[in-house]
Write a protein that holds these residues in place. Structure first.
Motif, short mmCIF file in Angstrom:
data_model
loop_
_atom_site.label_atom_id
_atom_site.label_comp_id
_atom_site.label_asym_id
_atom_site.label_seq_id
_atom_site.Cartn_x
_atom_site.Cartn_y
_atom_site.Cartn_z
N ALA A 182 0.81 -1.22 0.00
CA ALA A 182 0.00 0.00 0.00
C ALA A 182 0.84 1.27 0.00
O ALA A 182 0.30 2.36 -0.05
N GLU A 183 2.15 1.14 0.08
CA GLU A 183 3.02 2.31 0.10
C GLU A 183 4.06 2.18 -1.01
O GLU A 183 4.38 1.08 -1.46
N GLN A 184 4.60 3.32 -1.42
CA GLN A 184 5.63 3.32 -2.45
C GLN A 184 7.00 2.94 -1.90
O GLN A 184 7.91 2.67 -2.67
N LEU A 185 7.13 2.92 -0.58
CA LEU A 185 8.40 2.53 0.07
C LEU A 185 9.57 3.37 -0.46
O LEU A 185 10.67 2.87 -0.64
N ASN A 186 9.31 4.64 -0.65
CA ASN A 186 10.35 5.52 -1.19
C ASN A 186 11.14 6.12 -0.03
O ASN A 186 11.06 7.32 0.27
N ILE A 187 11.92 5.28 0.63
CA ILE A 187 12.67 5.71 1.82
C ILE A 187 14.16 5.46 1.67
O ILE A 187 14.91 5.65 2.63
N ALA A 188 14.60 5.04 0.49
CA ALA A 188 16.03 4.74 0.32
C ALA A 188 16.88 5.97 0.60
O ALA A 188 17.95 5.87 1.22
N GLY A 189 16.41 7.15 0.19
CA GLY A 189 17.16 8.38 0.45
C GLY A 189 17.25 8.70 1.93
O GLY A 189 18.30 9.16 2.42
N PHE A 190 16.16 8.44 2.66
CA PHE A 190 16.19 8.69 4.10
C PHE A 190 17.15 7.73 4.80
O PHE A 190 17.85 8.13 5.74
N VAL A 191 17.18 6.48 4.35
CA VAL A 191 18.09 5.52 4.95
C VAL A 191 19.54 5.93 4.70
O VAL A 191 20.38 5.85 5.61
N GLU A 192 19.84 6.38 3.49
CA GLU A 192 21.19 6.85 3.19
C GLU A 192 21.54 8.08 4.02
O GLU A 192 22.66 8.24 4.49
N GLN A 193 20.55 8.95 4.20
CA GLN A 193 20.79 10.15 4.99
C GLN A 193 21.08 9.80 6.45
O GLN A 193 21.97 10.39 7.08
N ALA A 194 20.37 8.83 6.99
CA ALA A 194 20.64 8.40 8.37
C ALA A 194 22.00 7.73 8.46
O ALA A 194 22.68 7.83 9.50
N ALA A 195 22.40 7.03 7.39
CA ALA A 195 23.71 6.36 7.41
C ALA A 195 24.85 7.36 7.49
O ALA A 195 25.95 7.01 7.96
N SER A 196 24.61 8.59 7.08
CA SER A 196 25.66 9.62 7.16
C SER A 196 25.72 10.28 8.54
O SER A 196 26.53 11.18 8.74
N GLY A 197 24.85 9.86 9.47
CA GLY A 197 24.87 10.41 10.82
C GLY A 197 23.90 11.53 11.05
O GLY A 197 23.92 12.15 12.12
N THR A 198 23.04 11.81 10.11
CA THR A 198 22.08 12.91 10.25
C THR A 198 20.87 12.45 11.04
O THR A 198 20.38 11.31 10.86
N ILE A 199 20.38 13.31 11.93
CA ILE A 199 19.13 13.03 12.64
C ILE A 199 17.97 13.35 11.70
O ILE A 199 17.83 14.48 11.23
N LEU A 200 17.16 12.39 11.44
CA LEU A 200 16.09 12.54 10.47
C LEU A 200 14.95 13.36 11.03
O LEU A 200 14.71 13.41 12.24
N GLU A 201 14.21 13.98 10.13
CA GLU A 201 13.03 14.75 10.50
C GLU A 201 11.88 13.80 10.85
O GLU A 201 11.87 12.64 10.43
N PRO A 202 10.90 14.30 11.63
CA PRO A 202 9.78 13.42 12.01
C PRO A 202 9.05 12.82 10.82
O PRO A 202 8.69 11.64 10.84
N GLY A 203 8.84 13.61 9.77
CA GLY A 203 8.15 13.08 8.59
C GLY A 203 8.94 11.96 7.93
O GLY A 203 8.36 10.97 7.45
N GLN A 204 10.26 12.10 7.89
CA GLN A 204 11.09 11.05 7.31
C GLN A 204 11.04 9.78 8.15
O GLN A 204 10.94 8.66 7.63
#
Length: 868
Positions: free
Chosen positions: A190-212
């Motif tokens: 039911a979702e597009q599962l378009n989260i690969a960019g957020f996962v990569e962003q977290a891998a760089s040590g960034t604290i993700l936003e609530p929406g992400q």
């Protein structure tokens, strides 16, 4: 990826090309095509991204690009590490060639060895093959059927999309087939599962936003639901081993599930059920805000500061509740928080709210701190689960891609083929997938067989007759098998796995820019021969217009030699040609099957005729395409006498063929009509014969029935006579038995004939007899001589509606001779007449002694006075 798509003209003023670490393996030709298409007046090529020293092939790439730039642009700048400069200096005059715009491939051949160039050209030829077969159009449709972002991304890279072995292709088809066994609720995406960019962003040590983080949480829930749905289907007995093999990779760490699963509500708010401390802080803040608002309203209503205010309302600035105060009176009200732009008004928090707002501020800061800490913990969990998340996303994308292949197969009305390793293609009705997807309602199908009795197919026929479409259809079917997409090829198709699919179609100058069209075809043939030398029957070669582009005799000879080499290598081959020499050779070589595109009624029908040789019909095609008649006549006049005679013979043969076909059709129609007439005559004869047998059988049946009826009537007559005799005897016996000792009889004989003759009881006599018997049977009844007076209470003992009722005698009548006396009895207000012997003496009814609640006696109601 961009360069692998069909190019368009890109009008621009400047073009920059950056070739990074993978530059050595990138074909120079693709870069050259892109740069030439740009048509920019100034182009800069930066090769400094390469981390390793540039090899000779890399230098050739750089020089090749520069050579194209020299022709395509007025200003060219080439930058590269010092190793490239050393390579240039070692090649005397190389830069001069570049500046003069020498052809790309010629300079490359001088700068590098043939093997390196062949690798680059082979890669370019492979790309060109996929483009010429319109695979990109099919893949675009496949991408449109993908729901998840990961599945769409998999469609971008053809290397990942194409299977590398027959077993892998069969596995892809097993996935598609298993999807057809599932219910809709089993496969939840039911979702597009378009989260690969957020996962990569977290891998760089960034604290993700609530929406992400919420998107990651929802994607995790979808992936877990996907796995659970397929596992539940398996527990129901649905056989889906290929899909379960993919879902086994959907495994997320417990730490990630604990902190992120069901962690958010709408609008990226943390769930109060999962984080009760956050809910408690929000409750405290809400209570503090309510208290502050109530307090400042109380201050306003008290009028304490009314003479200092510029208006009678309040406003909230951050966590402070302020009044609008004149600047000179601010110190008398409280603490200044802000002021207006004009400076005429300051916003002051009353002193009554200082402690309250401090508590509010502390609660808000605590909420912000805890929320930020939770988001940090979530981001850290995503960082730790980076690889598992990628694996899960890739698994979900594979399942979605399998579903997209199923949908695309349904759009093309395709079937799952049998896939082997023997280089066999057997299709009952192969149709071009692109024509179907473009909305072709009546796409012509072809019967194809290859690899069983023949290695290849040589197609001939008219121009614009569909030869190239057949060529593309065969190639596309082979590529669809490698993609695991159902093929539109009729029932139970077989398309084996081909590891190498190469096509020589169209203008080969796109892969070798410095050669003529025919020379480019020869280079492409050389590359194809090298690729198929060791592949055997797992190679499929497609050649369009073999033997053209040069002298007909020499071109046909070279084409035959090349085609024979492909066959000798064991490759499967489909080629089209107009060369008579190649047609004659194909009819004699058992390794080849000849086929022709049908030409009927002076136009092509696009049907494939197996074991037939077709003509080009160039003049007829020109006439059909409405070229000026004078040009067509001039072309005919320019033909030699033999050619004109051949053309006339072709027309005559075509006319005779058409006439013969019409006669054959007429003869076949007449033969069919004769067969139908004979069949109808036979059927009618059989019907008449059946009817005759039926009539004869009916006659025999009638005679037998007549005899049977006669016997039956005779038997019935005898039986009836005996029955009548027995009936009369019975009546006589009943009459004798019915007579009493006193000679009375309640029976009488009725009926007008012997059939209706019967005995019936005399109603009056029977009634009298019953009364006499009843009178004798009533217990306690009065006898005739017993006394009975007026007013005596009696009870009815006769079986009448008044049986058991009590009443008083109101009248006594005398009896007749032989009959008892009659009396009148008053019952419930009615006077009833009956015989004296039908009643018996009794006492008057007694009243009942019931009392009401107040102990007063209830009046007795005499039932004898009721009217019934």
């Amino acid at each position: 990826r961009m360069l692998s798509r069909p190019l368009r003209a890109w009008p621009c003023s400047h073009a920059d090309v950056d070739i990074g670490p993978g530059g050595n393996a990138n074909p120079a030709v693709l870069v050259a095509r892109a740069l030439r298409a740009a048509r920019a007046p100034a182009v800069a090529v930066d090769l400094r991204g390469s981390a390793s020293p540039v090899s000779l092939g890399g230098a050739a790439l750089a020089v090749a690009v520069a050579g194209v730039l020299a022709r395509a642009s007025s200003r060219t700048r080439l930058q590269h590490p010092s190793s490239l400069e050393a390579t240039r200096r070692s090649r005397t005059g190389l830069q001069a060639h570049c500046n003069r715009g020498v052809r790309v491939s010629r300079v490359a051949r001088r700068a590098s060895d043939r093997e390196e160039l062949d690798k680059e050209l082979a890669a370019s030829l492979q790309e060109r093959t996929l483009e010429s077969l319109d695979l990109d159009f099919v893949i675009e449709r496949l991408r449109n059927n993908c729901y998840t972002a990961g599945a769409a991304a998999l469609c971008e890279d053809w290397a990942d999309l194409l299977a590398n072995s027959s077993e892998e292709a069969r596995q892809l088809y097993r996935q598609v087939e298993e999807l057809t066994l599932l219910e809709d609720e089993d496969l939840s995406l039911a979702e597009q599962l378009n989260i690969a960019g957020f996962v990569e962003q977290a891998a760089s040590g960034t604290i993700l936003e609530p929406g992400q983080l919420q998107s990651i949480s929802e994607a995790m829930a979808v992936m877990m639901k996907l796995r659970n749905g397929l596992e539940m289907a398996s527990t129901r007995g649905v056989q889906i081993p290929a899909l379960l093999q993919i879902t086994e990779r959907i495994e997320l760490p417990d730490e990630l599930l604990d902190i992120l699963l069901e962690a958010f509500e709408n609008d990226a708010e943390l769930s109060p059920r999962k984080f009760p401390e956050i809910a408690e802080l929000k409750q405290r803040i809400a209570e503090a805000e309510t208290a502050c608002a109530g307090e400042i309203r109380r201050v306003l209503s008290s009028g304490k500061y009314v003479k200092y205010l510029t208006d009678d309302g309040y406003l909230q600035i951050g966590e402070h509740y302020c009044l609008s105060v004149r600047p000179q009176h601010a110190g008398r009200v409280g603490t200044v928080i802000d002021e207006s732009r004009t400076g005429r008004t300051v916003y002051v928090e009353p002193a009554e709210l200082n402690g309250m707002t401090t508590n509010l501020t502390q609660a808000q800061q605590e909420l912000k701190f805890k929320t930020r800490r939770i988001f940090g913990q979530m981001s850290l969990a995503v960082l730790k689960a980076n690889e598992p998340l990628k694996i899960c996303l890739e698994a979900a994308a594979r399942i979605d891609l399998a579903r997209a292949r199923l949908f695309l197969g349904e759009d093309m009305q395709g079937d799952i083929p049998e896939v082997g390793d023997e280089g066999i293609i057997v299709c009952k009705r192969a149709r071009n997938p692109c024509l179907i997807l473009r909305g072709g309602i009546r796409v012509v199908g072809y019967r194809l067989e290859m690899g069983i009795e023949s290695q290849g197919l040589l197609l001939s026929g008219p121009n614009a007759g569909g030869k190239t479409v057949v060529l593309k259809t065969v190639g596309l079917l082979a590529l669809l098998v490698r993609c695991g997409i159902p093929v539109p090829a009729g029932d139970s198709p077989r398309v084996d796995f081909f590891d190498v699919v190469l096509a020589d179609m169209g203008d080969m100058q796109t892969i070798v820019d410095d050669l003529s069209t025919y020379s480019a075809h020869l280079v492409a043939s050389r590359i194809m021969l090298n690729r198929t030398a060791q592949t055997g029957n797992s190679a499929l070669v497609l050649i369009d217009e073999a033997g053209t582009g040069t002298d007909p005799a020499q071109g046909a000879a070279l084409a035959r030699a090349i085609l024979e080499s492909f066959l000798s290598n064991g490759a499967r081959m489909v080629a089209t040609t107009h060369s008579m020499q190649l047609k004659n050779w194909a009819t004699e070589d058992s390794r080849l099957e000849v086929a022709a595109m049908e030409y009927k009624g002076a136009k092509p029908t696009f049907r494939l005729l197996r074991n037939a040789v077709g003509e080009s019909h160039a003049i007829e095609t020109a006439r059909r395409l409405d070229l000026p008649k004078r040009l067509v006549k001039r072309a005919e006049a320019l033909l030699s006498e033999d050619e004109r005679s051949l053309l006339a013979l072709q027309r005559s043969a075509q006319a005779l063929e058409q006439e013969l076909k019409e006669k054959v059709q007429l003869a076949e129609q007449r033969e069919a009509d004769a067969r139908n007439a004979a069949r109808l005559a036979e059927e009618q004869a059989l019907v008449l014969e059946g009817r005759a047998r039926e009539i004869q059988n009916k006659e025999f049946a009638l005679h037998a029935k007549q005899d049977q009826l006669s016997s039956k009537l005779e038997s019935e007559f005898k039986a009836r006579a005996e029955m009548h005799e027995q009936k009369l005897d019975k009546i006589i016996k009943q009459l004798k038995a019915g007579a009493g000792s006193d000679g009375s009889n309640v029976l009488k004989l009725v009926g007008d004939n012997i059939e209706d003759l019967r005995l019936e009881r005399d109603a009056e006599a029977e009634l009298m007899l019953m009364e006499q018997k009843r009178r004798a049977q009533i217990p306690g009844a009065l006898k005739e001589d017993e006394p009975l007076g007026m007013g005596d209470w009696v009870m009815v003992l006769a079986q009448t509606p008044w049986y058991g009722f009590k009443g008083q005698v109101s009248r006594i009548l005398g009896g007749s001779v032989g009959m008892p006396a009659r009396i009148s009895v008053s019952i419930a207000g009615k006077s009833i007449d009956m015989f004296k012997t039908q009643v018996g003496k009794t006492t008057a009814p007694l009243p009942k002694g019931n009392k009401a609640k107040n102990n007063k006696p209830i009046d007795h109601r005499d039932l004898s006075k009721f009217v019934f």
